[in-house]
Design a protein around this motif. Structure first.
Motif, PDB file in Angstrom:
ATOM      1  N   SER A 170       0.818  -1.206   0.000  1.00  0.00           N
ATOM      2  CA  SER A 170       0.000   0.000   0.000  1.00  0.00           C
ATOM      3  C   SER A 170       0.850   1.252   0.000  1.00  0.00           C
ATOM      4  O   SER A 170       1.948   1.290   0.562  1.00  0.00           O
ATOM      5  N   ASN A 198     -10.195  -6.259  -4.440  1.00  0.00           N
ATOM      6  CA  ASN A 198      -9.697  -5.426  -3.338  1.00  0.00           C
ATOM      7  C   ASN A 198     -10.628  -4.244  -3.080  1.00  0.00           C
ATOM      8  O   ASN A 198     -10.883  -3.870  -1.923  1.00  0.00           O
ATOM      9  N   ILE A 199     -11.140  -3.649  -4.145  1.00  0.00           N
ATOM     10  CA  ILE A 199     -12.078  -2.530  -3.985  1.00  0.00           C
ATOM     11  C   ILE A 199     -13.356  -3.008  -3.314  1.00  0.00           C
ATOM     12  O   ILE A 199     -13.841  -2.397  -2.351  1.00  0.00           O
ATOM     13  N   SER A 202     -13.013  -3.719   0.342  1.00  0.00           N
ATOM     14  CA  SER A 202     -12.944  -2.516   1.179  1.00  0.00           C
ATOM     15  C   SER A 202     -14.328  -1.998   1.544  1.00  0.00           C
ATOM     16  O   SER A 202     -14.464  -1.170   2.449  1.00  0.00           O
ATOM     17  N   ARG A 304     -14.780   5.280  -0.323  1.00  0.00           N
ATOM     18  CA  ARG A 304     -13.947   4.089  -0.129  1.00  0.00           C
ATOM     19  C   ARG A 304     -13.509   3.503  -1.470  1.00  0.00           C
ATOM     20  O   ARG A 304     -12.384   2.992  -1.591  1.00  0.00           O
ATOM     21  N   SER A 308      -9.538   2.997  -2.356  1.00  0.00           N
ATOM     22  CA  SER A 308      -9.006   1.696  -2.736  1.00  0.00           C
ATOM     23  C   SER A 308      -8.493   1.703  -4.170  1.00  0.00           C
ATOM     24  O   SER A 308      -7.467   1.088  -4.480  1.00  0.00           O
TER      25      SER A 308
END
Length: 369
Positions: A170, A198-199, A202, A304, A308
């Motif tokens: 990250s 991953n998005i 999140s 968010r 992400s």
């Protein structure tokens, strides 16, 4: 609320009505909550980086909070209270004298004439809470809303695929926030399924708030235009089992652009998300205040997605849309649902410059002192 009493300080987000109204007129009211939601996503992430717990409070007596902040009536209004560092206050809150009403001198943001849209304030007043009793009733209605069990029609999906989030190196949160902006051109290159996963992952974390601690009021739909190892089509993100459910296969990428007011930017995007909810049900149970909460939570989800995406060097851009066309496209799965906000993501077709830090940097001790 005990969270406010036990916190060293509380941040209050407000909206200056005319700043979006000049362009979007009465429809700009929902931008209050979109923009505040995106800012709140950054604020929550920043607080977490300092190991500071926070809670979002949307149930409050509007008039009292506005007057305490000396906000000018029919110009600016409070949206959310966010106590920071819950449980860290060492002193009992003191009884303070109610401040006298005054409007401070404000440097004009623009030389142009401010636009006044009466309908915005009619909408706002209709969703305001005017007494402590109304706040308590709002809290009880939230509890009833959280207990409603959703039913799923398994016949409207053709296949399901679990998401596959992967660990990544990250970037620092400050770098991501400074890089975060609205992408103006996508390259039509694919993103990977891991990046999409991953998005989506999140978005599985509940929001610590007075409206969504147990479950979200927002459902997440999307059109996948170009994602590796994912069939092109319309999907629903099933947060119960962290999977994506294919609703319609072989959707042409021009569809996502058309739904977003016929903008080619959203045809070029690899994925376009649509945050939706059964607004009729929400308003029936929560009253008009429920409209604010849905728009606000959708803004947090959008924020968010931005964080992400930019953490993975993907661009993002938000959009308005053809309301009824979006609902119709995702039906029958989205029957009775309304779209709150949409966000497109993809590989940018240019290299953007990060923003600059305008304010001073503060340590955790600075914030709590």
């Amino acid at each position: 609320d005990p969270a406010i009493k036990n916190s060293p300080f509380t941040i209050v987000l407000t909206s200056i009505a005319w700043r979006n109204a000049w362009k979007y007129r009465a429809r700009s009211y929902r931008h209050w909550f979109w923009d505040s939601g995106v800012i709140t996503a950054n604020m929550i992430a920043t607080a977490m980086s300092f190991s500071l717990d926070t809670k979002l409070i949307t149930g409050f007596v509007d008039k009292i909070v506005n007057e305490m902040l000396c906000l000018e009536e029919k110009k600016e209004a409070s949206i959310v209270l966010a106590p920071i560092g819950i449980g860290l206050s060492q002193e009992e809150p003191k009884q303070i004298e109610y401040p006298s009403r005054f409007v401070p001198d404000i440097v004009p943001i623009s030389q142009g004439k401010e636009v006044e849209i009466d309908q915005i304030w009619k909408l706002h007043n209709a969703s305001s809470l005017n007494s402590s009793d109304e706040v308590r009733e709002w809290t009880r209605s939230i509890a009833r809303m959280q207990e409603i069990r959703e039913t799923e029609d398994v016949n409207v999906k053709t296949q399901s695929k679990p998401i596959d989030p992967r660990s990544i190196i990250s970037q620092s949160l400050s770098d991501v926030i400074l890089l975060r902006g609205s992408t103006r051109k996508f390259s039509r290159q694919p993103i990977t399924f891991a990046q999409l996963s991953n998005i989506l992952y999140s978005l599985t974390r509940p929001t610590h708030s007075d409206f969504g601690d147990k479950k979200s009021m927002i459902d997440i739909y999307f059109i996948a235009n170009d994602v590796t190892n994912v069939q092109k089509g319309a999907y629903f993100f099933n947060r119960k089992d962290n999977s994506i459910d294919l609703l319609k296969a072989n959707v042409q990428r021009e569809v996502s652009g058309y739904l977003c007011l016929e903008q080619s930017l959203f045809s070029d995007a690899s994925v376009v998300f649509y945050m939706m909810t059964n607004l009729g049900l929400i308003v029936d149970i929560l009253g008009n205040r429920g409209y604010r909460s849905c728009q606000f939570e959708s803004g947090i989800i959008a924020g968010r997605i931005y964080l992400s995406a930019y953490n993975q060097k993907i661009g993002a851009s938000g959009s308005t849309f053809y309301d009824d066309a979006v609902s119709e496209f995702f039906s029958p799965h989205a029957k009775d649902k309304d779209v709150m906000i949409s966000v497109g993501i993809g590989i940018p077709d240019y290299r953007s410059k990060p923003g600059r830090i305008l304010a001073g940097k503060f340590s955790r001790d600075d914030l709590l002192s």
